[in-house]
Design a protein around this motif. Structure first.
Motif, PDB file in Angstrom:
ATOM      1  N   LYS A   6       0.857  -1.186   0.000  1.00 44.64           N
ATOM      2  CA  LYS A   6       0.000   0.000   0.000  1.00 44.64           C
ATOM      3  C   LYS A   6       0.893   1.236   0.000  1.00 44.64           C
ATOM      4  O   LYS A   6       1.700   1.393   0.910  1.00 44.64           O
ATOM      5  CB  LYS A   6      -0.804  -0.007   1.302  1.00 44.64           C
ATOM      6  CG  LYS A   6      -2.268   0.243   1.152  1.00 44.64           C
ATOM      7  CD  LYS A   6      -3.030  -0.143   2.432  1.00 44.64           C
ATOM      8  CE  LYS A   6      -2.529   0.411   3.724  1.00 44.64           C
ATOM      9  NZ  LYS A   6      -2.879   1.696   4.178  1.00 44.64           N
ATOM     10  N   PRO A   7       0.772   2.116  -0.990  1.00 46.13           N
ATOM     11  CA  PRO A   7       1.673   3.274  -1.013  1.00 46.13           C
ATOM     12  C   PRO A   7       1.441   4.241   0.156  1.00 46.13           C
ATOM     13  O   PRO A   7       2.343   4.950   0.540  1.00 46.13           O
ATOM     14  CB  PRO A   7       1.343   3.974  -2.333  1.00 46.13           C
ATOM     15  CG  PRO A   7       0.546   2.999  -3.124  1.00 46.13           C
ATOM     16  CD  PRO A   7      -0.093   2.045  -2.160  1.00 46.13           C
ATOM     17  N   GLU A   8       0.230   4.235   0.741  1.00 43.50           N
ATOM     18  CA  GLU A   8      -0.039   5.166   1.842  1.00 43.50           C
ATOM     19  C   GLU A   8       0.893   4.857   3.017  1.00 43.50           C
ATOM     20  O   GLU A   8       1.074   3.699   3.380  1.00 43.50           O
ATOM     21  CB  GLU A   8      -1.498   5.040   2.333  1.00 43.50           C
ATOM     22  CG  GLU A   8      -2.539   5.468   1.323  1.00 43.50           C
ATOM     23  CD  GLU A   8      -2.901   4.370   0.339  1.00 43.50           C
ATOM     24  OE1 GLU A   8      -2.346   3.260   0.440  1.00 43.50           O
ATOM     25  OE2 GLU A   8      -3.715   4.627  -0.556  1.00 43.50           O
ATOM     26  N   ASN A   9       1.458   5.909   3.614  1.00 45.64           N
ATOM     27  CA  ASN A   9       2.367   5.708   4.736  1.00 45.64           C
ATOM     28  C   ASN A   9       1.662   5.179   5.982  1.00 45.64           C
ATOM     29  O   ASN A   9       0.551   5.548   6.271  1.00 45.64           O
ATOM     30  CB  ASN A   9       3.015   7.045   5.116  1.00 45.64           C
ATOM     31  CG  ASN A   9       4.374   7.180   4.477  1.00 45.64           C
ATOM     32  OD1 ASN A   9       4.698   6.462   3.535  1.00 45.64           O
ATOM     33  ND2 ASN A   9       5.169   8.093   4.980  1.00 45.64           N
ATOM     34  N   ILE A  10       2.374   4.301   6.696  1.00 43.71           N
ATOM     35  CA  ILE A  10       1.908   3.884   8.014  1.00 43.71           C
ATOM     36  C   ILE A  10       2.527   4.884   8.999  1.00 43.71           C
ATOM     37  O   ILE A  10       3.727   5.146   8.935  1.00 43.71           O
ATOM     38  CB  ILE A  10       2.415   2.461   8.344  1.00 43.71           C
ATOM     39  CG1 ILE A  10       1.815   1.446   7.374  1.00 43.71           C
ATOM     40  CG2 ILE A  10       2.120   2.099   9.777  1.00 43.71           C
ATOM     41  CD1 ILE A  10       2.361   0.039   7.569  1.00 43.71           C
ATOM     42  N   GLY A  11       1.749   5.442   9.902  1.00 43.77           N
ATOM     43  CA  GLY A  11       2.262   6.437  10.850  1.00 43.77           C
ATOM     44  C   GLY A  11       3.139   5.800  11.924  1.00 43.77           C
ATOM     45  O   GLY A  11       3.265   4.579  11.992  1.00 43.77           O
ATOM     46  N   VAL A  12       3.752   6.634  12.763  1.00 40.38           N
ATOM     47  CA  VAL A  12       4.526   6.113  13.903  1.00 40.38           C
ATOM     48  C   VAL A  12       3.512   5.532  14.893  1.00 40.38           C
ATOM     49  O   VAL A  12       2.523   6.163  15.216  1.00 40.38           O
ATOM     50  CB  VAL A  12       5.336   7.241  14.586  1.00 40.38           C
ATOM     51  CG1 VAL A  12       6.144   6.685  15.755  1.00 40.38           C
ATOM     52  CG2 VAL A  12       6.266   7.911  13.590  1.00 40.38           C
ATOM     53  N   MET A  13       3.767   4.310  15.338  1.00 43.44           N
ATOM     54  CA  MET A  13       2.848   3.664  16.285  1.00 43.44           C
ATOM     55  C   MET A  13       2.895   4.370  17.640  1.00 43.44           C
ATOM     56  O   MET A  13       3.967   4.863  18.026  1.00 43.44           O
ATOM     57  CB  MET A  13       3.285   2.209  16.524  1.00 43.44           C
ATOM     58  CG  MET A  13       2.900   1.240  15.461  1.00 43.44           C
ATOM     59  SD  MET A  13       3.593  -0.378  15.909  1.00 43.44           S
ATOM     60  CE  MET A  13       2.530  -1.440  14.956  1.00 43.44           C
ATOM     61  N   SER A  14       1.784   4.356  18.368  1.00 40.72           N
ATOM     62  CA  SER A  14       1.821   4.863  19.741  1.00 40.72           C
ATOM     63  C   SER A  14       2.590   3.839  20.580  1.00 40.72           C
ATOM     64  O   SER A  14       2.763   2.687  20.161  1.00 40.72           O
ATOM     65  CB  SER A  14       0.408   5.034  20.286  1.00 40.72           C
ATOM     66  OG  SER A  14      -0.160   3.764  20.519  1.00 40.72           O
ATOM     67  N   LYS A  15       3.039   4.272  21.760  1.00 39.53           N
ATOM     68  CA  LYS A  15       3.785   3.379  22.652  1.00 39.53           C
ATOM     69  C   LYS A  15       2.940   2.127  22.948  1.00 39.53           C
ATOM     70  O   LYS A  15       3.446   1.008  22.894  1.00 39.53           O
ATOM     71  CB  LYS A  15       4.096   4.135  23.945  1.00 39.53           C
ATOM     72  CG  LYS A  15       5.075   3.474  24.863  1.00 39.53           C
ATOM     73  CD  LYS A  15       5.506   4.467  25.956  1.00 39.53           C
ATOM     74  CE  LYS A  15       6.539   3.899  26.888  1.00 39.53           C
ATOM     75  NZ  LYS A  15       6.205   2.684  27.572  1.00 39.53           N
ATOM     76  N   GLU A  16       1.648   2.331  23.218  1.00 41.50           N
ATOM     77  CA  GLU A  16       0.766   1.206  23.567  1.00 41.50           C
ATOM     78  C   GLU A  16       0.634   0.243  22.384  1.00 41.50           C
ATOM     79  O   GLU A  16       0.734  -0.971  22.548  1.00 41.50           O
ATOM     80  CB  GLU A  16      -0.637   1.708  23.969  1.00 41.50           C
ATOM     81  CG  GLU A  16      -0.688   2.499  25.265  1.00 41.50           C
ATOM     82  CD  GLU A  16      -0.067   3.884  25.147  1.00 41.50           C
ATOM     83  OE1 GLU A  16      -0.100   4.461  24.032  1.00 41.50           O
ATOM     84  OE2 GLU A  16       0.476   4.387  26.144  1.00 41.50           O
ATOM     85  N   GLU A  17       0.390   0.797  21.188  1.00 42.55           N
ATOM     86  CA  GLU A  17       0.250  -0.060  19.995  1.00 42.55           C
ATOM     87  C   GLU A  17       1.518  -0.886  19.786  1.00 42.55           C
ATOM     88  O   GLU A  17       1.474  -2.076  19.527  1.00 42.55           O
ATOM     89  CB  GLU A  17       0.064   0.806  18.741  1.00 42.55           C
ATOM     90  CG  GLU A  17      -1.359   1.216  18.450  1.00 42.55           C
ATOM     91  CD  GLU A  17      -1.432   2.225  17.298  1.00 42.55           C
ATOM     92  OE1 GLU A  17      -2.529   2.439  16.822  1.00 42.55           O
ATOM     93  OE2 GLU A  17      -0.386   2.796  16.885  1.00 42.55           O
TER      94      GLU A  17
END
Ligand code: ZN
Length: 293
Positions: free
Chosen positions: A220-231
């Motif tokens: 998927k070309p859409e960027n994955i964001g930075v995960m939260s600490k919990e995720e």
């Protein structure tokens, strides 16, 4: 022999953990459909390892893949890594997953891939458990050191027969190349995104066995964001420090812009089979035996 495989889990993650957003399902459906259309056009089939919960929550997605002639394999029930579970938990997880997928498609499911290649030397007992659950073919072995998971001591990069506790499983490991003194994959996941297509193709042409493996999220070309600490801590089961989360962000997004186009070019220019067909092509009596007792 070039094997094409996909791990199917994104719809489940979206529903269970990420917000159940309709626009994301539409994106996943779109990428999946474009892959299925291209495979139809090329008259080729792949193995789609689906998490069991896809069968329970999104049976229409699993059926759609199966109805187009592809093999449905099992990718655990909830994508919990095998090395984070006890023997009883692995048994229950695998049993539930296979049950849910079989109910969905009305056919036996006998091919398996562990999430994040999480079967290694320390938990090689998992092969016994898989066999007890009816698994006959496995594609969980990454035969080198890796960030998470990996089975460096496995010793084979070609289809092999695993013997463990009186059980036998046909193994289709990930194939590797040596680069700057390090063994690494080239034909799937982040490695496929990172390497130029000419490099991947030249390695594939130089080998009589290639295992290609993709997640929709890899493409998927859409960027994955930075995960939260919990995720991050929930998913990776290690401290969600800024460094860990940021490194994962970079690795998850590297080369995403044209990964799908590269995959389409690859599928258009080389022939692939699924694991079910590969099983018939391998001369098992000549295959190496890996004794894990
Ligand atoms: Zn996966």
């Amino acid at each position: 022999m070039n094997i094409l495989s996909f791990d199917i889990e994104e719809w489940y993650f979206e529903k269970a953990f990420l917000g159940d957003r309709p626009s994301y399902y539409r994106q996943y459906d779109h990428y999946l459909d474009s892959i299925l259309d291209l495979l139809d056009e090329r008259q080729m089939t792949a193995t789609f390892f689906c998490v069991g919960q896809m069968g329970a929550m999104f049976p229409e997605v699993v059926k759609r893949i199966y109805d187009r002639g592809h093999e449905i394999g099992c990718h655990s029930n909830t994508h919990t890594w095998i090395n984070k579970m006890s023997r009883d938990e692995v048994f229950e997880d695998t049993r539930q997953a296979i049950d849910s997928l079989q109910q969905c498609i009305g056919k036996k499911v006998i091919s398996y891939r562990a999430p994040a290649f999480s079967i290694g030397k320390e938990n090689a007992w998992a092969f016994e458990v898989l066999a007890e659950c009816g698994v006959e073919r496995d594609a969980s072995v990454y035969p080198a050191v890796r960030d998470f998971g990996g089975f460096a001591e496995f010793g084979q990069q070609k289809p092999s027969v695993i013997k463990r506790g009186g059980c036998t499983i046909k193994e289709f490991p990930i194939c590797l190349t040596r680069l700057m003194g390090k063994e690494m994959a080239y034909s799937g996941g982040g490695y496929f995104r990172f390497f130029p297509l000419w490099f991947v193709k030249s390695r594939m042409r130089g080998s009589d066995y290639n295992m290609c493996y993709f997640h929709i999220d890899d493409l998927k070309p859409e960027n994955i964001g930075v995960m939260s600490k919990e995720e991050y801590e929930f998913y990776f089961k290690e401290p969600g420090s800024f460094k860990n989360r940021y490194m994962r962000y970079i690795k998850s997004n590297l080369g995403k812009g044209n990964a799908l186009r590269k995959l389409f070019t690859l599928i258009s220019s080389m022939d692939f089979v699924n694991i079910e067909a590969a099983d018939r092509l391998v001369e098992w009596e000549k295959a190496p035996i890996v004794n894990l007792d």
